[in-house]
Design a protein around this motif. Structure first.
Motif, short mmCIF file in Angstrom:
data_model
loop_
_atom_site.label_atom_id
_atom_site.label_comp_id
_atom_site.label_asym_id
_atom_site.label_seq_id
_atom_site.Cartn_x
_atom_site.Cartn_y
_atom_site.Cartn_z
N LEU A 275 -6.92 12.78 -13.16
CA LEU A 275 -6.48 12.96 -11.78
C LEU A 275 -5.66 14.23 -11.67
CD1 LEU A 275 -5.24 9.31 -10.98
CD2 LEU A 275 -7.58 10.21 -10.82
N TYR A 276 -6.13 15.15 -10.86
CA TYR A 276 -5.42 16.37 -10.49
C TYR A 276 -5.24 17.32 -11.68
CZ TYR A 276 -2.39 19.00 -7.19
OH TYR A 276 -1.83 19.93 -6.36
N ASP B 1 5.78 10.75 1.28
CA ASP B 1 5.40 11.27 -0.04
C ASP B 1 3.91 11.56 -0.12
OD1 ASP B 1 8.04 10.70 -0.54
OD2 ASP B 1 7.65 9.40 -2.28
N SER B 2 3.11 10.67 0.42
CA SER B 2 1.66 10.74 0.26
C SER B 2 1.02 11.85 1.08
CB SER B 2 1.02 9.41 0.65
OG SER B 2 1.32 9.09 2.00
N LEU B 3 1.80 12.51 1.95
CA LEU B 3 1.25 13.60 2.75
C LEU B 3 1.28 14.93 2.00
CD1 LEU B 3 2.54 12.72 6.32
CD2 LEU B 3 0.32 12.23 5.27
N GLN C 200 -0.17 11.85 -2.90
CA GLN C 200 -1.53 11.36 -2.80
C GLN C 200 -2.09 11.04 -4.20
OE1 GLN C 200 -4.34 14.18 -1.17
NE2 GLN C 200 -5.89 12.61 -0.75
N THR C 201 -1.70 11.86 -5.17
CA THR C 201 -2.14 11.62 -6.55
C THR C 201 -1.59 10.31 -7.09
OG1 THR C 201 -2.32 14.00 -6.94
CG2 THR C 201 -2.15 12.58 -8.88
N VAL D 111 -2.88 11.55 -15.56
CA VAL D 111 -2.38 11.84 -14.21
C VAL D 111 -1.56 13.13 -14.28
CG1 VAL D 111 -1.05 10.99 -12.26
CG2 VAL D 111 -2.25 9.36 -13.75
N GLY D 112 -2.01 14.14 -13.56
CA GLY D 112 -1.32 15.43 -13.57
C GLY D 112 -0.60 15.70 -12.27
N PHE D 113 0.71 15.90 -12.34
CA PHE D 113 1.51 16.25 -11.16
C PHE D 113 1.79 17.75 -11.16
CE2 PHE D 113 2.80 11.70 -11.54
CZ PHE D 113 2.32 11.30 -10.31
#
Length: 509
Positions: free
Chosen positions: A131-132, A206-208, A213-214, A234-236
């Motif tokens: 992810l991301y 947060d999700s915007l 969203q990730t 999971v990549g932030f």
């Protein structure tokens, strides 16, 4: 040189993803059912976390993870730049082995048959999902260019968010620039990526933003995968620039409590080319006016530190949501959790702002937290010198998988149950290439228990330039003592240690 080449070269086309035929690999059943792996990678995150002793930052969720795992206090990346660091960690090979020293080289072009960490799990029956930002990509335009993703690593294509990394004002500016480029027929590349503002504190959920969203997608994926073995990466993107986080995270800090670094000056005796200043910052609209030779005004220094801390807390909030989902799905007892930053970061140290790109401790030291089910020594801190190339063999070891031959790291699995267990590594290696007076230099660095030594080695083979820092007396690396008489014996000893621990390789341009 350690190589992962077949006798007949494979052809690799970056971005072919699912439409191309992928080679098949023999799989085997692991010794036991094996743990799941939740692998969380955070961009530009230095060890500014509560569990690392920072008293200002607010990271309660990451700190809770640390209480049930091991904090590696001295973990070092192999190069302080996104693409080389991630390629190294995820292949278990050092940059001189992957051939990746910049943001545009794909490791498959140099080591096409490398088996990446997620690929190893996929090949052995785990469902591998990314992810991301796991491998390098440009978050503002991940589908257009700059995407170093590796389709062979995943059971299904890499998931990418649709939300922006910018706040509303910055995104509006960016879209305006994109429209102007389109109208003029300009092609976008690394030199002209449209940017918005470096800092913004929007009133939004947060999700915007992309990272929020990730986190939502990570929770959804955990729910979908709860009944099978998985490797979920999971990549932030935050706390990478731009420093954009919902206002509630900015409100966690006040200007009055911010403490700027004491050493906002270059190390005494250090070569000027060894440092960087505003390489990443001046491309943003609100910092374009800054000249390289100028110091930032104090209000801007505080604004940048404030934004960096807000982004750390924003990511901490997203990590907390994912860990809560792991618990609610009753997956904690079956899942190894790894949280790692891809390299360190400077927020004012040595007057370097919002950047990495050096061999200093602030650039190459990064957080690494590992928690495994049934861990005997929970909540402990390990002072062992570990490198990012050690992560791959460690996870393979913990999950009873045979890692590919030729990995250059070693498993630190025993340190999870006993942080004081015998550990043979006495040197952590990092490197960074620089240009000085029209010459290409490779800075090769070793970190020992007490010292950091950096050799700046010209490609031509001319005389090297040295930096030596004594962390016992100078933990902030404020004075280069390479030419100080009383350190000459130490310099000779460490020079030999560097040479003994560093195979000579060609410098990749």
């Amino acid at each position: 040189m350690i190589r992962f080449f077949a006798s007949i070269a494979t052809v690799w086309i970056v971005g072919c993803a699912c439409c191309c035929a992928q080679p098949t690999y023999a799989t085997k059943e692991p010794v036991n059912a094996g743990y799941n792996v939740l692998f969380i990678m955070v961009d530009d995150l230095r060890p500014q976390l509560g569990c690392y002793g920072d008293t200002l930052v607010k990271t309660p969720h990451i700190d809770e993870l640390a209480k049930r795992g091991t904090v590696f206090n001295r973990a070092y990346c192999q190069m302080a730049l996104c693409n080389p660091s991630r390629a190294s960690l995820l292949t278990g090979l050092r940059p001189e082995e992957t051939g990746v020293f910049d943001l545009t080289t794909h490791f498959r072009d140099r080591v096409p048959d490398a088996i990446t960490l997620p690929q190893l799990f996929k090949n052995n029956g785990w469902f591998s999902q990314g992810l991301y930002k796991i491998f390098h990509l440009i978050p503002s335009d991940p589908r257009a260019f700059g995407n170093m993703d590796d389709p062979l690593s995943w059971s299904k294509p890499l998931w990418l968010p649709t939300r922006s990394v910018y706040g509303p004002n910055g995104e509006a500016i960016r879209q305006q620039k994109l429209a102007e480029m389109k109208e003029k027929g300009e092609q976008m590349d690394y030199s002209n990526i449209p940017r918005g503002f470096a800092t913004e504190a929007p009133e939004m959920a947060d999700s915007l933003l992309a990272d929020g969203q990730t986190a939502e997608q990570a929770i959804k994926t955990l729910t979908e995968l709860q009944d099978q073995r998985f490797f979920l990466a999971v990549g932030f993107y935050k706390p990478h620039l731009p420093f954009i986080a919902p206002k509630k995270y900015w409100d966690m800090y006040t200007s009055e409590e911010l403490v700027l670094p004491r050493n906002r000056y270059a190390p005494a005796g250090a070569p000027e080319f060894a440092l960087t200043k505003y390489a990443d910052l001046r491309v943003y609209e609100d910092y374009k006016h800054v000249r390289y030779q100028d110091d930032l005004p104090l209000d801007q220094q505080r604004e940048l530190l404030h934004g960096y801390l807000a982004c750390i807390s924003y990511i901490d909030g997203q990590v907390g949501k994912i860990l809560a989902a792991l618990d609610s799905l009753e997956l904690r007892d079956r899942t190894i959790v790894v949280l790692v930053g891809d390299h360190g970061y400077q927020v004012g140290e040595h007057n370097m702002w919002a950047t990495k790109h050096t061999n200093y401790e602030t650039s190459v030291r990064a957080p690494l937290i590992v928690a495994k089910p049934g861990q005997r020594a929970q909540g402990r801190v390990s002072e062992a010198l570990v490198e990012f190339v050690d992560v791959y063999p460690t996870l393979a070891d913990l999950c009873h998988l045979d890692a590919p031959k030729g990995l250059t790291g070693q498993s630190f699995a025993t340190l999870l149950d006993n942080p004081k267990a015998r550990w043979s590594k006495i040197v952590a290696r990092s490197q960074y290439p620089k240009n000085a007076d029209g010459k290409r230099l490779m800075g090769r660095s070793i970190r020992t228990e007490r010292y950091r030594l950096v050799e700046w080695q010209p490609k031509s083979g001319k005389e090297s330039v040295w930096e030596l820092y004594d962390h016992l007396k100078d933990p902030e690396e404020n004075r280069n003592v390479a030419e100080v008489p009383e350190y000459q014996d130490t310099l000779r000893t460490l020079t030999k240690l560097l040479q003994d621990n560093w195979e000579q390789r060609a410098l990749h341009d």
